[in-house]
Design a protein around this motif. Structure first.
Motif, mmCIF file in Angstrom:
data_model
loop_
_atom_site.group_PDB
_atom_site.id
_atom_site.type_symbol
_atom_site.label_atom_id
_atom_site.label_comp_id
_atom_site.label_asym_id
_atom_site.label_seq_id
_atom_site.Cartn_x
_atom_site.Cartn_y
_atom_site.Cartn_z
ATOM 1 N N HIS A 159 -12.375 23.651 12.746
ATOM 2 C CA HIS A 159 -13.061 24.446 11.722
ATOM 3 C C HIS A 159 -12.599 25.904 11.720
ATOM 4 C CE1 HIS A 159 -15.547 24.008 15.416
ATOM 5 N NE2 HIS A 159 -15.430 25.315 15.376
ATOM 6 N N GLY A 160 -11.314 26.126 11.965
ATOM 7 C CA GLY A 160 -10.765 27.478 11.904
ATOM 8 C C GLY A 160 -10.764 28.169 13.253
ATOM 9 N N ALA A 161 -10.593 29.488 13.246
ATOM 10 C CA ALA A 161 -10.509 30.241 14.499
ATOM 11 C C ALA A 161 -11.035 31.647 14.267
ATOM 12 C CB ALA A 161 -9.057 30.297 14.971
ATOM 13 N N VAL A 162 -11.516 32.287 15.358
ATOM 14 C CA VAL A 162 -11.998 33.673 15.266
ATOM 15 C C VAL A 162 -10.849 34.546 14.769
ATOM 16 C CG1 VAL A 162 -12.981 35.611 16.554
ATOM 17 C CG2 VAL A 162 -13.588 33.258 17.166
ATOM 18 N N ASP A 163 -9.673 34.327 15.365
ATOM 19 C CA ASP A 163 -8.486 35.068 14.930
ATOM 20 C C ASP A 163 -7.392 34.052 14.610
ATOM 21 O OD1 ASP A 163 -6.299 36.593 14.516
ATOM 22 O OD2 ASP A 163 -6.413 37.702 16.406
ATOM 23 N N CYS A 164 -7.107 33.901 13.341
ATOM 24 C CA CYS A 164 -6.142 32.860 12.960
ATOM 25 C C CYS A 164 -4.725 33.183 13.422
ATOM 26 C CB CYS A 164 -6.202 32.609 11.451
ATOM 27 S SG CYS A 164 -7.558 31.470 11.030
ATOM 28 N N ASN B 209 -5.987 22.546 7.916
ATOM 29 C CA ASN B 209 -6.405 23.582 8.873
ATOM 30 C C ASN B 209 -6.895 24.842 8.149
ATOM 31 O OD1 ASN B 209 -6.445 25.634 10.839
ATOM 32 N ND2 ASN B 209 -4.888 24.574 12.040
ATOM 33 N N LYS B 210 -8.095 25.300 8.490
ATOM 34 C CA LYS B 210 -8.691 26.484 7.848
ATOM 35 C C LYS B 210 -7.820 27.722 8.021
ATOM 36 C CE LYS B 210 -13.367 26.758 6.454
ATOM 37 N NZ LYS B 210 -13.045 27.481 5.244
ATOM 38 N N CYS B 211 -7.063 27.769 9.096
ATOM 39 C CA CYS B 211 -6.211 28.942 9.304
ATOM 40 C C CYS B 211 -4.996 28.927 8.376
ATOM 41 C CB CYS B 211 -5.771 29.031 10.762
ATOM 42 S SG CYS B 211 -7.088 29.667 11.816
ATOM 43 N N HIS C 171 -15.049 19.333 0.732
ATOM 44 C CA HIS C 171 -15.109 20.550 1.546
ATOM 45 C C HIS C 171 -16.414 20.538 2.346
ATOM 46 C CE1 HIS C 171 -12.019 22.589 -0.972
ATOM 47 N NE2 HIS C 171 -12.670 22.091 -2.009
ATOM 48 N N ILE C 172 -16.460 21.384 3.369
ATOM 49 C CA ILE C 172 -17.749 21.733 3.993
ATOM 50 C C ILE C 172 -17.855 23.253 3.943
ATOM 51 C CG2 ILE C 172 -19.183 21.723 6.070
ATOM 52 C CD1 ILE C 172 -17.588 19.330 7.098
ATOM 53 N N GLU C 173 -18.936 23.750 3.377
ATOM 54 C CA GLU C 173 -19.198 25.197 3.393
ATOM 55 C C GLU C 173 -20.593 25.507 3.940
ATOM 56 O OE1 GLU C 173 -16.440 25.419 -0.567
ATOM 57 O OE2 GLU C 173 -18.595 25.692 -0.770
ATOM 58 N N PHE D 36 -13.552 30.770 9.801
ATOM 59 C CA PHE D 36 -14.095 30.237 11.053
ATOM 60 C C PHE D 36 -15.519 29.765 10.782
ATOM 61 C CE2 PHE D 36 -15.890 31.232 15.457
ATOM 62 C CZ PHE D 36 -15.373 30.069 16.017
ATOM 63 N N GLN D 37 -15.761 28.466 10.967
ATOM 64 C CA GLN D 37 -17.066 27.897 10.626
ATOM 65 C C GLN D 37 -17.670 27.127 11.803
ATOM 66 O OE1 GLN D 37 -16.338 27.405 5.804
ATOM 67 N NE2 GLN D 37 -16.692 25.551 6.977
ATOM 68 N N PRO D 38 -18.045 27.856 12.881
ATOM 69 C CA PRO D 38 -18.515 27.147 14.074
ATOM 70 C C PRO D 38 -19.826 26.393 13.871
ATOM 71 C CG PRO D 38 -18.873 29.508 14.278
ATOM 72 C CD PRO D 38 -18.060 29.310 13.045
ATOM 73 N N GLU D 39 -20.579 26.766 12.827
ATOM 74 C CA GLU D 39 -21.886 26.115 12.642
ATOM 75 C C GLU D 39 -21.922 25.267 11.375
ATOM 76 O OE1 GLU D 39 -25.453 28.690 14.092
ATOM 77 O OE2 GLU D 39 -24.090 29.992 12.991
ATOM 78 N N GLU D 40 -20.778 24.751 10.969
ATOM 79 C CA GLU D 40 -20.787 23.995 9.713
ATOM 80 C C GLU D 40 -21.521 22.663 9.885
ATOM 81 O OE1 GLU D 40 -16.634 23.459 8.692
ATOM 82 O OE2 GLU D 40 -16.427 21.725 10.003
#
Ligand SMILES: [Zn+2]
Ligand SMILES: [Zn+2]
Length: 321
Positions: free
Chosen positions: A45-50, A73-75, A248-250, A265-269
């Motif tokens: 679900h992405g990264a804090v720093d892509c 990949n979200k990045c 998608h998930i948002e 970055f979507q850690p709580e999706e």
């Protein structure tokens, strides 16, 4: 005292035993990954720093031998769309091609091939269809062009009507056969003019693209959208639908909250699947909402497009058709 050297037959027995243990371990881990439901699957679900992102381009969820869900990949694309691959005994259906165009050293077609069991692909032709024509679902089309055994149906109005031969659009469905696996194609305009949903009796999934997914759903044509949701709800009454699977998930796991456009970055999706119950709640509300209006539900938000968004959408559609 020195240990007696092991005889060849004993070595053979020990080697065989180790091999059996190793195989048991392998089949256990495979069973464990297969038993994880799509509801519980923790997508990349992405990264804090892509800039530090080393994740793969595709996150591949193997539902069973003949069903895969792929997320980009979200990045690499904040849209991180989901793409569905359904394999019948004569055809491989790919629903959408994602948000990334091919480069000299990467092609979506080849990446997909590498992730799917070769035995499942042998002797089968490919069919590429779309949930709708927005760029985050069609950019990978180029990788399927001019390949033997691959039929790509473009997402524009002419190509869709030529291929499906819909009668009395959008009131009648069509069927696409992958061999024994027959997919029902349901017109669901509203988010976009040519939007389609797909029902697969094997998984009992209703794949709804950007028409119904856990996120902020932009609606261009309000009345068409209301009618499409009503059509999906009726279809779900007359068919066994396990889940509605979007593109998608948002949404965040907290009710009614979502990550804004562009989030990397979507850690709580929240999970991808939505339920028929979710659909029925939205349908009932839409029945009582004749004029465009923002509607917030726990699992999704419906946002009518404003004038500027509609004009931009028309411009993009003009160049795509
Ligand atoms: Zn869209
Ligand atoms: Zn989209």
């Amino acid at each position: 005292m020195m240990n007696k050297p092991l005889s060849t037959s004993r070595l053979f027995l020990i080697g065989g035993g180790l091999l059996v243990l190793l195989m048991a371990q392998l089949s256990f881990s495979q069973a464990a990954s297969e038993s994880q439901s799509v509801e519980d699957y923790n997508w990349i679900h992405g990264a804090v720093d892509c800039l530090d992102n080393t994740g793969p381009e595709l996150d591949v969820y193997r539902h069973d031998d003949s069903t895969y869900i792929v997320r980009q990949n979200k990045c690499q694309t904040y849209e991180a769309p989901f793409i569905y691959v359904l394999i019948g005994d004569s055809k491989v259906l790919v629903l959408d091609t994602g948000a990334l165009a091919s480069t000299e050293d990467r092609s979506f077609y080849e990446l997909l091939n590498a992730h799917i069991d070769a035995s499942q692909l042998e002797g089968k032709s490919w069919l590429i269809l779309h949930t709708h024509g927005h760029g985050d679902h069609t950019k990978g089309d180029d990788s399927f062009l001019n390949r033997e055994g691959v039929q790509l149906v473009s997402a524009d109005a002419n190509a869709i009507h030529d291929y499906f031969q819909f009668k009395d659009w959008p009131n009648n469905n069509q069927v696409v056969s992958l061999g024994e696996r027959e997919i029902t194609v349901i017109p669901t305009p509203g988010h976009q003019e040519e939007a389609l949903s797909f029902y697969d009796p094997h998984t009992r999934w209703l794949m709804t693209g950007d028409t119904f997914y856990p996120g902020a759903i932009y609606v261009k044509h309000w009345q068409a959208y209301r009618a499409s949701i009503e059509r999906l709800a009726r279809f779900s009454q007359s068919h066994s639908v396990e889940a509605l699977m979007g593109a998608h998930i948002e949404m965040i796991t907290r009710a009614g909250e979502f990550y804004p456009i562009g989030t990397l970055f979507q850690p709580e999706e929240r999970p991808l699947p939505l339920s028929v119950e979710n659909l029925n709640v939205v349908n009932t509300t839409l029945r009582n909402t004749p004029q465009p209006q923002e509607l917030v539900f726990d699992q999704l938000v419906i946002k009518p497009m404003n004038g500027l968004q509609k004009s931009l959408s028309n411009l993009v559609r003009f160049f795509n058709n």
